[in-house]
Design an enzyme around this catalytic site. Structure first.
Site, PDB file in Angstrom:
ATOM      1  N   LYS A   1       0.852  -1.192   0.000  1.00 33.39           N
ATOM      2  CA  LYS A   1       0.000   0.000   0.000  1.00 33.39           C
ATOM      3  C   LYS A   1       0.889   1.244   0.000  1.00 33.39           C
ATOM      4  CE  LYS A   1      -1.657   2.871   2.842  1.00 33.39           C
ATOM      5  NZ  LYS A   1      -1.687   4.133   2.079  1.00 33.39           N
TER       6      LYS A   1
ATOM      7  N   GLU B   1      10.965   1.570   9.618  1.00 33.24           N
ATOM      8  CA  GLU B   1      11.885   2.650   9.230  1.00 33.24           C
ATOM      9  C   GLU B   1      11.125   3.942   9.486  1.00 33.24           C
ATOM     10  OE1 GLU B   1      14.900   2.093   8.377  1.00 33.24           O
ATOM     11  OE2 GLU B   1      14.968   0.036   7.629  1.00 33.24           O
TER      12      GLU B   1
ATOM     13  N   CYS C   1      13.827  11.584   5.259  1.00 34.04           N
ATOM     14  CA  CYS C   1      14.011  11.207   6.673  1.00 34.04           C
ATOM     15  C   CYS C   1      15.432  11.461   7.156  1.00 34.04           C
ATOM     16  CB  CYS C   1      13.651   9.742   6.860  1.00 34.04           C
ATOM     17  SG  CYS C   1      14.577   8.669   5.748  1.00 34.04           S
TER      18      CYS C   1
ATOM     19  N   GLU D   1      10.511  16.274  14.743  1.00 32.77           N
ATOM     20  CA  GLU D   1      10.678  16.182  13.288  1.00 32.77           C
ATOM     21  C   GLU D   1       9.705  17.132  12.585  1.00 32.77           C
ATOM     22  OE1 GLU D   1       9.361  12.640  11.085  1.00 32.77           O
ATOM     23  OE2 GLU D   1      11.265  12.680  10.002  1.00 32.77           O
TER      24      GLU D   1
HETATM   25  P1  NAP Z   1       2.868   8.204   7.756  1.00 35.92           P
HETATM   26  O1  NAP Z   1       1.772   9.183   7.897  1.00 35.92           O
HETATM   27  O2  NAP Z   1       3.327   7.486   8.942  1.00 35.92           O
HETATM   28  O3  NAP Z   1       2.413   7.201   6.613  1.00 35.92           O
HETATM   29  C1  NAP Z   1       3.254   6.180   6.089  1.00 35.92           C
HETATM   30  C2  NAP Z   1       2.379   5.132   5.429  1.00 35.92           C
HETATM   31  O4  NAP Z   1       1.606   4.478   6.437  1.00 35.92           O
HETATM   32  C3  NAP Z   1       1.362   5.700   4.441  1.00 35.92           C
HETATM   33  O5  NAP Z   1       1.178   4.802   3.381  1.00 35.92           O
HETATM   34  C4  NAP Z   1       0.129   5.778   5.306  1.00 35.92           C
HETATM   35  O6  NAP Z   1      -1.055   5.858   4.570  1.00 35.92           O
HETATM   36  C5  NAP Z   1       0.240   4.498   6.098  1.00 35.92           C
HETATM   37  N1  NAP Z   1      -0.554   4.430   7.326  1.00 35.92           N
HETATM   38  C6  NAP Z   1      -1.098   5.432   8.054  1.00 35.92           C
HETATM   39  N2  NAP Z   1      -1.766   4.926   9.125  1.00 35.92           N
HETATM   40  C7  NAP Z   1      -1.622   3.584   9.077  1.00 35.92           C
HETATM   41  C8  NAP Z   1      -2.072   2.506   9.898  1.00 35.92           C
HETATM   42  N3  NAP Z   1      -2.805   2.709  10.999  1.00 35.92           N
HETATM   43  N4  NAP Z   1      -1.738   1.248   9.545  1.00 35.92           N
HETATM   44  C9  NAP Z   1      -0.994   1.006   8.457  1.00 35.92           C
HETATM   45  N5  NAP Z   1      -0.548   1.991   7.627  1.00 35.92           N
HETATM   46  C10 NAP Z   1      -0.854   3.253   7.943  1.00 35.92           C
HETATM   47  O7  NAP Z   1       4.174   8.917   7.136  1.00 35.92           O
HETATM   48  P2  NAP Z   1       4.220   9.935   5.941  1.00 35.92           P
HETATM   49  O8  NAP Z   1       3.709  11.256   6.410  1.00 35.92           O
HETATM   50  O9  NAP Z   1       3.629   9.302   4.725  1.00 35.92           O
HETATM   51  O10 NAP Z   1       5.798  10.007   5.701  1.00 35.92           O
HETATM   52  C11 NAP Z   1       6.643  10.849   6.401  1.00 35.92           C
HETATM   53  C12 NAP Z   1       7.347  10.116   7.523  1.00 35.92           C
HETATM   54  O11 NAP Z   1       8.046   8.990   7.018  1.00 35.92           O
HETATM   55  C13 NAP Z   1       8.401  10.966   8.208  1.00 35.92           C
HETATM   56  O12 NAP Z   1       8.319  10.788   9.597  1.00 35.92           O
HETATM   57  C14 NAP Z   1       9.708  10.409   7.678  1.00 35.92           C
HETATM   58  O13 NAP Z   1      10.823  10.620   8.520  1.00 35.92           O
HETATM   59  C15 NAP Z   1       9.367   8.975   7.550  1.00 35.92           C
HETATM   60  N6  NAP Z   1      10.279   8.307   6.626  1.00 35.92           N
HETATM   61  C16 NAP Z   1      11.192   7.450   7.148  1.00 35.92           C
HETATM   62  C17 NAP Z   1      12.104   6.839   6.294  1.00 35.92           C
HETATM   63  C18 NAP Z   1      13.146   5.890   6.836  1.00 35.92           C
HETATM   64  O14 NAP Z   1      13.735   5.161   6.047  1.00 35.92           O
HETATM   65  N7  NAP Z   1      13.407   5.861   8.122  1.00 35.92           N
HETATM   66  C19 NAP Z   1      12.045   7.077   4.919  1.00 35.92           C
HETATM   67  C20 NAP Z   1      11.093   7.955   4.439  1.00 35.92           C
HETATM   68  C21 NAP Z   1      10.202   8.561   5.300  1.00 35.92           C
HETATM   69  P3  NAP Z   1      -1.699   7.319   4.338  1.00 35.92           P
HETATM   70  O15 NAP Z   1      -0.793   8.006   3.397  1.00 35.92           O
HETATM   71  O16 NAP Z   1      -3.006   7.060   3.792  1.00 35.92           O
HETATM   72  O17 NAP Z   1      -1.746   7.972   5.693  1.00 35.92           O
END
Ligand code: NAP
Length: 477
Positions: free
Chosen positions: A170, A245, A279, A381
């Site tokens: 997803k 991650e 990130c 963050e």
């Molecule tokens: P997010 O809101 O946590 O969402 C990540 C993914 O999870 C999206 O596909 C999201 O869908 C889905 N999701 C949300 N709620 C969920 C649930 N209850 N169960 C399963 N999946 C769920 O993060 P984001 O805003 O897309 O991305 C930014 C974050 O990612 C930042 O904190 C960044 O640091 C982190 N990041 C980390 C890395 C790493 O390698 N450490 C790399 C890139 C990004 P929706 O989009 O529909 O909410």
């Protein structure tokens, strides 16, 4: 208007409920995507389950050949990947070409070659031989964010399928276009039905349904720390294999002996690449007291010269943030910084751009000084084009400041003395540290965070181990 469908069991599936996908640079709706829920996820999981046995019975060589076929077909569509990624995320087309398109292809190629060359250890005893066999885990649930959409999705799909698993993925509902392109590519080359299933929708519905599904054996999640906690809370009691991650608040440590002419462009890149939405971005810049004034003058001048605008222009250094609501969140941190006593040295507001970009989610690259390194702005963050500057008097103080957040993903140290840089790097509590460089990636090395930045490692053999079950067979001779 692009119409996106789920890709399940080798077919594009029509669906009734839709979400709108917007170009964040203009506010224009560019695609309709499925608002999937339990029913669609169950269908995808069942398809993955049916494909699982026959896919796992292929030889490793046959599966690596499939990865190469996917890489070739993606490479043929590199320009499409770059333009769709730029349209969907608002990032500059130059960045989408250089990073997103090329790395998405490279991920499939890398894991094809790496898996072919990979051999597991056997352990000999006086009277027996231990044979370690890597078996597939089963069905892999892969959940990815919006900042590097196909780059991160391919980073998970490639090792998952090469190790014999089938996949239900997803992507973020904010950036579904290149996941859809991947579905098209997989369909065109005829990858066996059910090996890769892509379900679009909201995280709270489709994402949660994948994590909750008892047939899904493994979850690889990349996203925010708060979402990661929810995913872990669901998956851990079900004893699923789990890789998280998560977020970061990475320190950039600038020592007094660094060559500023060479390091400032790289330090700016580490702060503002992809509008600060990586990130690994170095969003807390810790600068030696001895070069503070010179660094601040030169850094501010450099960042002021960075151009924000039309993502399709090769002259734009920064494009739009991923959405207006995310831009508002980032701006709220700029207001918080002012309340916390910070001084905005440059940026801090939306640039005035001509139509149609006047409705876009743009923000000037922003530098803030004068904050405590313990302030909320300096420890939470932000995930946008905002960096804070802090001065330190000694190496020990730099380390203490670098380690004072709940995050532990990455960091960088800038110095002419490589030995001292490496010694400092070892004291920074993160999964990855660069010395005199940033985001310099070798795909064989471990990637991941400590503290609240995640659990587990991906990359090279760490990915192959995560996407497999190591089984020992001890044969007495
Ligand atoms: P997010 O809101 O946590 O969402 C990540 C993914 O999870 C999206 O596909 C999201 O869908 C889905 N999701 C949300 N709620 C969920 C649930 N209850 N169960 C399963 N999946 C769920 O993060 P984001 O805003 O897309 O991305 C930014 C974050 O990612 C930042 O904190 C960044 O640091 C982190 N990041 C980390 C890395 C790493 O390698 N450490 C790399 C890139 C990004 P929706 O989009 O529909 O909410």
């Amino acid at each position: 208007m692009i119409q996106i469908n789920n890709y399940i069991n080798g077919e594009f599936q029509p669906i009734k409920d839709f979400l709108e996908d917007t170009n964040p640079a203009t506010g224009e709706v560019i695609a309709n995507i499925p608002k999937s829920g339990l029913t669609e996820v169950e269908k995808a999981v069942n398809a993955a389950d049916e494909a699982r046995i026959s896919w796992s019975k292929l030889s490793l060589e046959e599966r690596t050949d499939w990865l190469d076929k996917i890489a070739d077909a993606l490479e043929y569509r590199s320009d499409d990947i770059a333009s769709l990624e730029s349209l969907d995320t608002g990032k500059p087309i130059t960045l989408a070409k250089a990073v997103d398109a090329s790395r998405s292809v490279a991920n499939f190629r890398f894991f094809a070659k790496f898996a072919r060359d990979f051999s597991v250890e056997n352990f000999e005893m006086d009277d027996a031989m231990n044979h370690v066999v890597l078996k597939p885990v089963g069905i892999a649930g892969l959940i990815t964010p919006w900042n590097l959409p196909l780059y991160l999705l391919s980073w998970k799909i490639a090792p998952a399928i090469v190790m014999g698993n089938t996949v239900v993925a997803k992507p973020s509902e904010l950036t579904p276009l290149t996941a859809n392109l991947l579905s098209e590519v997989i369909h065109e080359i005829g990858l066996p039905a059910g090996v890769v299933n892509i379900v679009h929708g909201l995280g709270s519905e489709a994402g949660q349904a994948i994590v909750e599904n008892s047939k899904v054996n493994l979850i690889s999640f990349t996203g925010g720390t708060i979402t990661g906690k929810m995913v872990a809370a669901t998956a851990a009691p079900m004893f699923k294999k789990l890789s998280l991650e998560l977020g970061g608040k990475n320190a950039t440590v600038v020592l007094e002996d660094t060559n500023l002419e060479e390091s400032i462009p790289e330090i700016a890149r580490s702060g503002f690449m992809n509008q600060g939405q990586v990130c690994l971005c170095g969003s807390r810049i810790l600068v030696s007291d001895k070069i503070w004034d010179e660094f601040v003058d030169k850094f501010v001048d450099y960042v002021k010269s960075m151009k924000v605008g039309d993502p399709s222009s090769p002259n734009s250094d920064l494009g739009a943030l991923v959405s207006l609501s995310h831009r508002d969140k980032v701006e709220s941190y700029i207001h918080l910084a002012q309340r916390e006593g910070g001084e905005i040295l440059c940026g801090g507001k939306s640039p005035k751009l001509p139509s149609p970009f006047d409705k876009g989610a743009f923000l000037e690259p922003t530098i803030i000084s004068g904050l405590s390194h313990m302030s909320r702005t300096a420890t939470e963050e932000i995930f946008g084009p905002v960096v804070t500057l802090h001065r330190f008097k000694s190496d020990n103080e730099a380390i203490e400041m670098a380690n004072c957040t709940e995050y532990g993903l990455a960091g960088s140290v800038w110095t002419s003395d490589v030995k001292r840089g490496k010694e400092l790097a070892e004291q920074i509590e993160t999964g990855m540290v660069w010395v005199n460089t940033w985001l310099h990636r070798d795909l064989r090395v471990p990637f991941g965070g400590v503290k609240n930045s995640g659990v587990g490692r991906e990359g090279g053999r760490w990915s192959l181990s995560f996407f497999s079950e190591a089984v020992n067979i001890c044969v007495k001779e």
